[in-house]
Structure formats: structure tokens, C-alpha cells
Scaffold this motif. Structure first.
Motif, PDB file in Angstrom:
ATOM      1  N   VAL A 195      12.450  -8.071  -1.092  1.00 35.66           N
ATOM      2  CA  VAL A 195      11.068  -7.627  -1.294  1.00 35.66           C
ATOM      3  C   VAL A 195      10.262  -8.713  -1.994  1.00 35.66           C
ATOM      4  CG1 VAL A 195       9.596  -5.997  -2.544  1.00 35.66           C
ATOM      5  CG2 VAL A 195      11.599  -5.163  -1.288  1.00 35.66           C
ATOM      6  N   GLU A 196      10.806  -9.254  -3.077  1.00 30.46           N
ATOM      7  CA  GLU A 196      10.073 -10.266  -3.844  1.00 30.46           C
ATOM      8  C   GLU A 196      10.064 -11.621  -3.149  1.00 30.46           C
ATOM      9  OE1 GLU A 196       8.112  -9.685  -6.330  1.00 30.46           O
ATOM     10  OE2 GLU A 196       8.668  -7.560  -6.334  1.00 30.46           O
ATOM     11  N   LEU A 197      11.131 -11.959  -2.426  1.00 29.75           N
ATOM     12  CA  LEU A 197      11.146 -13.214  -1.678  1.00 29.75           C
ATOM     13  C   LEU A 197      10.041 -13.227  -0.630  1.00 29.75           C
ATOM     14  CD1 LEU A 197      12.627 -15.922  -1.054  1.00 29.75           C
ATOM     15  CD2 LEU A 197      14.006 -14.633   0.605  1.00 29.75           C
ATOM     16  N   SER A 198       9.820 -12.097   0.020  1.00 32.25           N
ATOM     17  CA  SER A 198       8.810 -12.044   1.090  1.00 32.25           C
ATOM     18  C   SER A 198       7.420 -12.377   0.576  1.00 32.25           C
ATOM     19  CB  SER A 198       8.810 -10.654   1.729  1.00 32.25           C
ATOM     20  OG  SER A 198       8.158  -9.686   0.922  1.00 32.25           O
ATOM     21  N   LYS A 199       7.177 -12.111  -0.697  1.00 29.40           N
ATOM     22  CA  LYS A 199       5.835 -12.305  -1.243  1.00 29.40           C
ATOM     23  C   LYS A 199       5.461 -13.777  -1.371  1.00 29.40           C
ATOM     24  CE  LYS A 199       6.118  -7.918  -3.705  1.00 29.40           C
ATOM     25  NZ  LYS A 199       6.159  -7.243  -5.024  1.00 29.40           N
TER      26      LYS A 199
ATOM     27  N   PRO B 143      11.797 -11.417 -11.934  1.00 23.21           N
ATOM     28  CA  PRO B 143      11.160 -12.522 -11.207  1.00 23.21           C
ATOM     29  C   PRO B 143      10.561 -12.094  -9.881  1.00 23.21           C
ATOM     30  CG  PRO B 143      13.525 -12.596 -10.918  1.00 23.21           C
ATOM     31  CD  PRO B 143      13.257 -11.493 -11.899  1.00 23.21           C
ATOM     32  N   THR B 144       9.582 -12.882  -9.454  1.00 27.88           N
ATOM     33  CA  THR B 144       9.097 -12.869  -8.088  1.00 27.88           C
ATOM     34  C   THR B 144       9.255 -14.300  -7.580  1.00 27.88           C
ATOM     35  OG1 THR B 144       7.296 -12.212  -6.608  1.00 27.88           O
ATOM     36  CG2 THR B 144       6.667 -13.244  -8.713  1.00 27.88           C
ATOM     37  N   THR B 145       8.593 -14.643  -6.477  1.00 25.71           N
ATOM     38  CA  THR B 145       8.736 -15.985  -5.910  1.00 25.71           C
ATOM     39  C   THR B 145       7.381 -16.547  -5.519  1.00 25.71           C
ATOM     40  OG1 THR B 145       9.070 -15.113  -3.672  1.00 25.71           O
ATOM     41  CG2 THR B 145      11.054 -15.494  -5.017  1.00 25.71           C
TER      42      THR B 145
END
Length: 410
Positions: free
Chosen positions: A241-245, A380-382
Motif C-alpha cells: 500500500v505504501e510502496l504504491s504511493k 514509513p511511507t515511500t
């Protein structure tokens, strides 16, 4: 975004699996839907088999479309909304491609003009048949269609990223033409994020369609490497989910966890409920989540042969519609869930795929650094490397700290 996260399930008919379209029994479907609704779920994802619905390039069977609409209406009677995957495509290790694309009629399903025209008409027709149903969420082009475009598929229809983009834009437009204003999207399995030579790219998932779909399966090496209770395993769905952002242009683009399950033996049956609860809890801590749709509703019957072993036991319910421990966990989570807005993730991990998307895969630098931060209690996010110093982009996403994988892993 809805006021609350949606909870749903991928509908696998208890009688006949997806072959039920050959002997469609609406009474059996209704009982299945009763057992799904009893868990408190609010939507289902439905899978017509493409060769049965469009057995000839110029024939879309009216009776098959009527049966799909009847299923959607039965779902509405039970308070369930419906998303429809059009091009099936690929399901549980089996390919379902129409004869007019294979053997003596072999042609590329992504680039052949006649095939693409036929696909567009098929998706437009399905969307149009459901357009006036209030419980129709929208169309997904197909289930993990990117697996047809590259290895490890044994006979791929190879294309370039540019050709993948044109195909997606064309078919999303067909869905919109059939049912304007609905949530239309496309779905790739995780090779789009992890596989260096996969032509369906992260940009396609994160920028085309009304939401980003991610499919999280820990049998991809995650559970094997980190164990069933490892942080990377229990947070794999949240990681995707966070990688996609990182690739999304819209800082508030909705992300739909459209498939996630507890596959044995990597997640043993006696631990499926705990894995389910941990996975859902981690995803609910991610902002901008549209919904969580578990794979799947009912177990595959042991009367059906040749499925990979793990496919027989993925249901929240047994083949005779009894709720399993994982189903009880989902029902309890839904009952206790209250609408919430997770805090913004202010720490971003830099994603640099110059040397390949495998940096994001299990064992890669991005994956390992994200897991380390998560294990240390961070959220974290990305962010893409070329956006990591863009103050406007960071501000729009609420990011106040940017770290490289090397900094984290040191």
C-alpha cells in the motif's frame, strides 16, 4: 474516499468454483451470499469467465450477461456491493483465454487490434448491463492480467511498457463508456512492483484508473524468508500500500487492497486467524485505503482436481459454508471497527529503481529498510528518488523526514 474503509471478499462459489457459470444456480449463489453477508462484509468481487461470456470474438452471450446481473441483484438484496473483473483471464493457477486468441488463432491479447476491439466491447457491455444498479462499484479490467505479459508465464504475450499503457487506457475508457462515473481500475500481481522486466509498471498501477489496486501474497518469498510472524510478513500488505504511493501523482489517491489471503503451508491453518488480524491491523494504519477485500469467500472443493494445494483452504468459509477461524476474525474486526483517519506517515523511504524494481522485492534494499523502520516502531511511507527533494511534493503528502535505504540499514 469513503468515510470508512470498505471490507469485502473475493467471491468463490462454493458449488463448482468459477465453473458455476456453466450450470448457473441462483439459489446456490444466494445461500453463498447469505454466508458472506453474515460476516458483516459490504462488497464482493465477482469473476465471469471470459471464454464463457465471449466464446467468439463477435459473440457476447446475452444469457451469461443476464446471469451476472442476477448475481449482482442477489448481492444487493443482502446489502453487498459488487465489483466485476472482466477478463478472466487467470484464476488460482488456471488460465481462461478464449479459443479465438489461442493455437491456430494465436494473437497477442494486448496488441492485436481485433482482439483489443473485442475486449473493449466486452467490458463496455458488462459495465453497461450493471450501470443502473446502485450496488455496482465498477469494473476491474481483469485479474492480474500482467502475468500474461512476461515470464514466469510459459507462453507470454510480450509487450513494451508503452503498449501496456495504451491497452490499459483503451480498456479503462471502455469501462467508463459503459458505466460513467463508477470506480473503474485495473489489477496486477506484485510483479508490477518487484519484477525488473515486467512491462506492467508501477506507474500504470498508481496513475491509471480510479484507484491503485495491490495484491498481497506472502508466498512470494516473504513468508519463506521471514517466517509467518516476521514483521515483513505481517506487514507485507501495508508495505505494498505504501510502496504504491511513491509513484502516485495524486497525494491522496485511494489504494485498494484488492487481494490478500493466508496461504498454507506458509501460514499454517492454526495461525491463519492471527495472520489475518495482524495483516488487517497493519493496513488500517495506512492513510487513503479504500478497502480490504480478502481472498477468498469459500474454500475450493476437494472434488476439483489439480489446484495448487494452498488454493483449497484460502476461504473465510468452508466449502459447506461454515465460518472458519479467519472468517471469525474478519467478522470481529468489522464489528469492532469505527471510522478513523490514520495519522499521516511523515517519514518517507527513498525508492530508487535505477538498477531495477527488484530493489523493492523481498530481500531488496527498499524492502529491507522498510521492514527495519517498521520493526523499530516507525510508520514509513515511500517517495521516488526524483521527488525526494521536491518540497511541494513532500508538503502535499505531509512528509517531514526522508531517509535512504542505506541510512536505515546502517
Amino acid at each position: 474516499m469513503p468515510s470508512a474503509v470498505r471490507f469485502g471478499v473475493n467471491y468463490t462459489p462454493s458449488e463448482g468454483w468459477f465453473h458455476h457459470w456453466l450450470d448457473f444456480d441462483l439459489d446456490s449463489v444466494r445461500v453463498d451470499l447469505d454466508s458472506i453477508a453474515a460476516l458483516g462484509l459490504d462488497h464482493i468481487r465477482v469473476f465471469p469467465l471470459w471464454p464463457l461470456f465471449q466464446p467468439n470474438r463477435t459473440l457476447i452471450r446475452p444469457r451469461a450477461v443476464e446471469q451476472l446481473v442476477a448475481l449482482a441483484d442477489a448481492a444487493a438484496e443482502r446489502g453487498l456491493d459488487v465489483n466485476v473483473d472482466g477478463l478472466q483471464g487467470h484464476l488460482s493457477s488456471f488460465d481462461f483465454l478464449p479459443a479465438w486468441t489461442q493455437t491456430w488463432h494465436r494473437r497477442n491479447i494486448f496488441t492485436d487490434p481485433d482482439v483489443v476491439d473485442a475486449q473493449a466491447e466486452y467490458l463496455r457491455r458488462l459495465a453497461g448491463a450493471l450501470a443502473d444498479r446502485p450496488n455496482f462499484i465498477g469494473m476491474t479490467i481483469g485479474n492480474e492480467v500482467n502475468q500474461f505479459a512476461s515470464g514466469p508465464h510459459p507462453d507470454p504475450d510480450r509487450i513494451t511498457p508503452e503498449e501496456a499503457s495504451r491497452w490499459l487506457v483503451r480498456l479503462l475508457a471502455a469501462c467508463e463508456d459503459g458505466a460513467p462515473g463508477r470506480l473503474h481500475l485495473h489489477a496486477s500481481y506484485d510483479a508490477a512492483w518487484y519484477q525488473d522486466d515486467q512491462p506492467f509498471a508501477p506507474e500504470h498501477s498508481a496513475r491509471l484508473g480510479g484507484a491503485t489496486a495491490v495484491h498481497s501474497w506472502v508466498f512470494n518469498g516473504t513468508a519463506q524468508r521471514y517466517g509467518r510472524t516476521g514483521v515483513p510478513t505481517e506487514h507485507h500488505a501495508a508495505y505494498l500500500v505504501e510502496l504504491s504511493k511513491a509513484w502516485a501523482d495524486d497525494p491522496h489517491r485511494p489504494v485498494w487492497l484488492q487481494e490478500v489471503g493466508a496461504p498454507a503451508p506458509f501460514i499454517p491453518a492454526e495461525h491463519a486467524a492471527a495472520f489475518t488480524e495482524a495483516t488487517i491491523a497493519s493496513v488500517l494504519d495506512c492513510p487513503e485505503v479504500w478497502g480490504i477485500t480478502w481472498w477468498c469467500s469459500h474454500d475450493v472443493s476437494r472434488d476439483l482436481a489439480d489446484f495448487p494445494e494452498l488454493e483449497y483452504s484460502l476461504g473465510l468459509l468452508t466449502n459447506d459454508r461454515r465460518t472458519k477461524p479467519a472468517g471469525e476474525s474478519v467478522a470481529r474486526i468489522i464489528e469492532q471497527f469505527r471510522p478513523m483517519a490514520p495519522a499521516t506517515r511523515t517519514t518517507a523511504l527513498v525508492v530508487d529503481t535505477t538498477s531495477g524494481r527488484s530493489a523493492c522485492a523481498p530481500g531488496g534494499l527498499v524492502f529491507e529498510a522498510f521492514a527495519r523502520l517498521t520493526a523499530d516502531g516507525a510508520r514509513p511511507t515511500t517517495v521516488l528518488v526524483d521527488r525526494a527533494t521536491d518540497p511541494d511534493h513532500l508538503a502535499a503528502r505531509g512528509i517531514t523526514e526522508v531517509l535512504t535505504p542505506d541510512q536505515v540499514l546502517r
